[in-house]
Design an enzyme around this catalytic site. Structure first.
Site, PDB file in Angstrom:
ATOM      1  N   SER A   1     -11.700   1.146  -5.912  1.00 40.70           N
ATOM      2  CA  SER A   1     -11.319   1.605  -7.257  1.00 40.70           C
ATOM      3  C   SER A   1     -12.469   1.727  -8.237  1.00 40.70           C
ATOM      4  O   SER A   1     -12.331   1.411  -9.419  1.00 40.70           O
ATOM      5  CB  SER A   1     -10.264   0.671  -7.862  1.00 40.70           C
TER       6      SER A   1
ATOM      7  N   ASP B   1      -3.888   0.449  -9.848  1.00 43.66           N
ATOM      8  CA  ASP B   1      -5.317   0.148 -10.006  1.00 43.66           C
ATOM      9  C   ASP B   1      -5.637  -0.231 -11.450  1.00 43.66           C
ATOM     10  O   ASP B   1      -6.300  -1.236 -11.710  1.00 43.66           O
ATOM     11  CB  ASP B   1      -6.168   1.363  -9.613  1.00 43.66           C
TER      12      ASP B   1
ATOM     13  N   GLU C   1      -6.573   9.661 -14.267  1.00 46.19           N
ATOM     14  CA  GLU C   1      -6.691   9.754 -12.810  1.00 46.19           C
ATOM     15  C   GLU C   1      -5.783  10.878 -12.281  1.00 46.19           C
ATOM     16  O   GLU C   1      -6.168  11.671 -11.429  1.00 46.19           O
ATOM     17  CB  GLU C   1      -6.241   8.400 -12.304  1.00 46.19           C
TER      18      GLU C   1
ATOM     19  N   GLU D   1       0.847  -1.202   0.000  1.00 51.16           N
ATOM     20  CA  GLU D   1       0.000   0.000   0.000  1.00 51.16           C
ATOM     21  C   GLU D   1       0.873   1.240   0.000  1.00 51.16           C
ATOM     22  O   GLU D   1       1.833   1.336   0.779  1.00 51.16           O
ATOM     23  CB  GLU D   1      -0.905  -0.024   1.246  1.00 51.16           C
TER      24      GLU D   1
END
Ligand code: GLA
Length: 413
Positions: A122, A167, A156, A32
């Site tokens: 997501s 993602d 994004e 992460e």
């Protein structure tokens, strides 16, 4: 019941769609806040999708409806996203601005989704991948799957958060029954089978994980903090820099984890750029054109400690999955959550509570998933325990909570 995108298209435009695409949401199992440092991640795609029905239009207009949002979109291709009021319209405009529609062409779009918005699963990246794939087909652009994932990721970033590429890659290229290890330096993907008898549950903290406003600022502050740390470590280690410094540039060097402890607790980008003799933009530039205050100190040592230790946990998690050691994977998930909470400071009391409830109900391990600051947690457990975990999570945080199955990506070839 979610209507089919083709039905929504017919109801809205009284015409048949030319193409229907669908893209899954994702859960990041571990790794992460490592992707924008060019360090590995280990996500999988889930069995809930966003779908887009599309048809080309003989006029330069984008007309779109979404089952999830009340206000339809209608704008000319080329409209700057910032001129549109609705956040989802801005996303559409950002995607369209990166594509080259045939001269004079537009498109009609109908969007449906099984993914909760602003959840950290997501939903926005799934929409972007499905949308770019739909426009690619409707306009005959002949983009490769790799280019579609890349364009969705750039969209994004134009929309404001300086995200990595995790993602869109997992949404595009995941494989059913597998986790997807993604490396960025050099780029590589590896599908790792999930051992039989393992299951995964996701659970909402009860708080949204918005992509805008304060959450976007907090996300971008972390991007800048890790760049400052990377620049300082590169200097200590004698590694030359040729652009944006990334922790991935120094992570493989043995001394790096020790030197992390010599980094300042906090530092302001301008002062660091000046003392290292590098352009300030290398530390602060964002794709959206926005910039963080270069004189505001950002945490450095704790951010670097999280990212470098998390990259090691991804390697260890791959070994745990490959040797079917659920207990070892569980310990790594727990350690990841602690690091995100204490060093990366992106958990919330509600996320901590739902993670604790999942563990108490028999998870091998649990952690927040996605960017944090709200949103969902993920737990790994033995098959058969899913409903106990779901019930405990709903009792602790109100839900939704549900089992998720590693599923195929949208563009798998
Ligand atoms: C968001 C971003 C990803 C990644 C995660 C944190 O989901 O879109 O690129 O940085 O946060 O791991």
């Amino acid at each position: 019941m979610t209507p089919s995108p083709a039905d929504l298209f017919r109801q809205t435009f009284a015409a048949e769609p030319a193409v229907v695409t669908a893209a899954p949401g994702r859960v990041n199992l571990i790794g992460e806040h490592t992707d924008y440092s060019a360090l590995p991640v280990l996500p999988f795609a889930i069995d809930r999708r966003t779908a887009v029905a599309a048809a080309p239009l003989d006029a330069p207009r984008i007309e779109a409806v979404s089952e999830a949002f009340p206000v339809p979109a209608s704008f000319r291709p080329g409209t700057p996203p910032a001129e549109l009021l609705e956040p989802w319209h801005r996303y559409l405009a950002a995607a369209v601005s990166l594509l080259e529609p045939p001269p004079g062409a537009g498109a009609r779009l109908a969007i449906t989704s099984q993914l909760p918005p602003a959840s950290g699963l997501s939903s926005s990246s799934a929409l972007m991948v499905a949308l770019v794939a739909a426009l690619n087909a409707a306009w005959g652009l002949a983009l490769t799957p790799e280019a579609i994932a890349d364009l969705a990721a750039r969209t994004e970033r134009l929309a404001g958060a300086e995200t990595g590429g995790m993602d869109q890659q997992v949404i595009a290229f995941a494989r059913a029954g597998h986790l997807l290890r993604i490396d960025f330096l050099p780029p590589a993907r590896r599908h790792i089978p999930v051992p039989p008898g393992w299951a995964f549950v996701v659970a909402s903290s009860g708080q949204p994980a918005p992509k805008g406003g304060a959450a976007r600022e907090a996300y971008n502050q972390r991007v800048v903090g890790t760049r400052v740390a990377a620049a300082l470590l590169a200097d200590m280690l004698g590694v030359g820099l040729e652009g944006t410094p990334l922790l991935g540039h120094v992570a493989g060097i043995d001394a790096a984890p020790v030197l992390v402890e010599e980094l300042p607790e906090r530092a302001a980008p301008r002062g660091i750029a000046r003392s290292l003799g590098i352009p300030l933009e290398w530390l602060t530039a964002l794709s959206s054109g926005a910039a963080l205050d270069p004189d505001a100190p950002v945490p450095v040592r704790p951010f670097a400690r999280h990212v470098l230790s998390e990259a090691d946990r991804v390697d260890a998690a791959c070994r745990a999955v490959e040797s079917a050691d659920l207990a070892a994977l569980g310990r790594l998930l727990d350690a990841s959550h602690a690091s995100l909470r204490d060093d990366y400071r992106c958990s919330t009391p509600a996320l901590d509570a739902v993670v604790a409830a999942l563990r108490k109900a028999g998870a091998a391990g649990a952690r927040l998933t996605g960017a944090g600051f709200g949103g969902f947690a993920v737990a790994a457990c033995e098959s058969g325990r899913e409903s106990a975990l779901v019930e405990a999570a709903i009792a602790a945080a109100g839900g939704p909570a549900f089992p998720v199955t590693p599923s195929d990506g949208a563009l798998l070839e």
